[in-house]
Enzyme design. Structure first.
Site, PDB file in Angstrom:
ATOM      1  CG  HIS A   1      -1.969   1.034   1.234  1.00 43.66           C
ATOM      2  ND1 HIS A   1      -2.848   1.213   0.186  1.00 43.66           N
ATOM      3  CD2 HIS A   1      -2.302   1.981   2.151  1.00 43.66           C
ATOM      4  CE1 HIS A   1      -3.659   2.216   0.459  1.00 43.66           C
ATOM      5  NE2 HIS A   1      -3.351   2.704   1.642  1.00 43.66           N
TER       6      HIS A   1
HETATM    7  O1  LIG Z   1      -9.780   3.555   4.135  1.00 42.05           O
HETATM    8  C1  LIG Z   1      -9.252   3.991   3.096  1.00 42.05           C
HETATM    9  O2  LIG Z   1      -9.790   3.901   1.976  1.00 42.05           O
HETATM   10  C2  LIG Z   1      -7.930   4.714   3.195  1.00 42.05           C
HETATM   11  C3  LIG Z   1      -6.952   4.025   4.080  1.00 42.05           C
HETATM   12  C4  LIG Z   1      -5.706   4.830   4.280  1.00 42.05           C
HETATM   13  O3  LIG Z   1      -5.670   6.015   4.018  1.00 42.05           O
HETATM   14  C5  LIG Z   1      -4.592   4.167   4.872  1.00 42.05           C
HETATM   15  C6  LIG Z   1      -3.382   4.784   4.885  1.00 42.05           C
HETATM   16  C7  LIG Z   1      -2.313   4.425   5.711  1.00 42.05           C
HETATM   17  C8  LIG Z   1      -1.144   5.150   5.676  1.00 42.05           C
HETATM   18  O4  LIG Z   1      -0.824   5.913   4.658  1.00 42.05           O
HETATM   19  C9  LIG Z   1      -0.160   5.130   6.762  1.00 42.05           C
HETATM   20  O5  LIG Z   1      -0.455   4.519   7.778  1.00 42.05           O
HETATM   21  O6  LIG Z   1       0.918   5.715   6.573  1.00 42.05           O
END
Ligand SMILES: O=C(O)CCC(=O)/C=C/C=C(\O)C(=O)O
Length: 287
Positions: free
Chosen positions: A267
């Protein structure tokens, strides 16, 4: 400015914005001095910030002549806390508009990661005249996946970490956040834990927000055709937080979009494949 001055502390700034119903102090990092401004919007994980999400991406853009602004969204890092009962994507878009007005910046390119991608699309729909190009990584719209049960395993671990912010839960989330976990150091875990625990108000307010409205990120699919901005969509093939088919929905709906899929990538494309990501973004922004 060369990269030796590009530290979090040296670029840290605060601003007070009044935008619609919002009256907030926001924190941001202001890097470089170019006329062309790129805003980077971080994701929604606990302890996330502009600097934490994009520390591998700022220097190449600054060295190429861009001014790079990392906004800490309301409810993250050193920005004011907030309970969001409506669309968080739109809330962040309003906050960014307030920041740009306060800094007297007319137009920006936006790189959005996950929640930051959802917020960039909300900004594109609300303030199209203020937008140049868009880069969306692992985000751009909420809504269901065709193939993956929602909430995804990543989002369940993220929400579990908000409810119980422990090192074990952080490691459990990070374990499926990236594809190759060998790059995750104890130092990175500790910095992230410190960030989280420094602002328990943010953690509590996030939990209150999803209790009030579990769908913080609306599905923009029906409106994607309105966005004329040139868009580069970037996804990790093994993303376990926001599934890859969300990226396909984006390129299906956005009339001027192209997609790059990184293999062996979770991700965090901008961090996991930073060198190639930076080259690709620079090429996209400058041609
Ligand atoms: O729920 C969603 O669609 C978005 C999830 C999300 O923004 C997760 C991001 C996590 C990070 O960028 C991080 O922990 O650095």
């Amino acid at each position: 400015m060369t990269s030796q001055y590009l530290t979090e502390a040296a670029t840290s700034r605060f601003v007070r914005i009044r935008e619609g119903d919002l009256d907030l102090q926001l924190h941001y990092n202001d890097c470089g001095q170019g006329d062309r401004v790129v805003v980077m919007l971080h994701g929604s994980g606990p302890g996330a910030s502009g600097w934490a999400n994009f520390n591998r991406n700022v220097a190449p853009l600054v060295e190429a002549g861009f001014r790079v602004i990392l906004l800490d969204c309301p409810g993250w890092s050193k920005s004011d806390s907030i309970v969001c009962e409506g669309s968080r994507s739109d809330l962040n878009a309003s906050a960014l508009k307030g920041l740009l007005d306060a800094l007297d910046i007319d137009k920006v390119d936006i790189l959005g990661n996950s929640m930051g991608g959802h917020s960039a699309v909300a900004f594109a729909l609300r303030y199209p005249e203020r937008l140049g190009k868009l880069v969306l990584m692992g985000g751009g719209t909420g809504g269901a996946s065709l193939f993956t049960p929602m909430p995804t395993e990543g989002i369940k671990r993220l929400q579990g970490l908000y409810r119980a912010p422990t090192i074990d839960n952080l490691k459990a989330m990070m374990d499926i956040f990236v594809y190759d976990t060998s790059d995750l150091t104890e130092e990175l875990f500790q910095a992230r834990l410190d960030n989280m625990l420094a602002r328990r108000d943010h953690l509590e307010n996030f939990v209150k927000s999803i209790a009030a409205n579990p769908k913080q990120f609306p599905d923009f699919s029906p409106r994607l055709g309105e966005i004329v901005a040139e868009t580069l969509v970037i996804w990790g093939r093994q993303d376990r937080f926001v599934p890859m088919d969300t990226g396909l929905r984006l390129v299906a709906g956005l009339p001027n979009a192209e997609l790059h899929l990184f293999n062996r990538c979770g991700h965090w494309a901008q961090w996991e494949h930073a060198d190639k990501f930076n080259r690709m973004v620079l090429d996209f922004l400058t041609h």
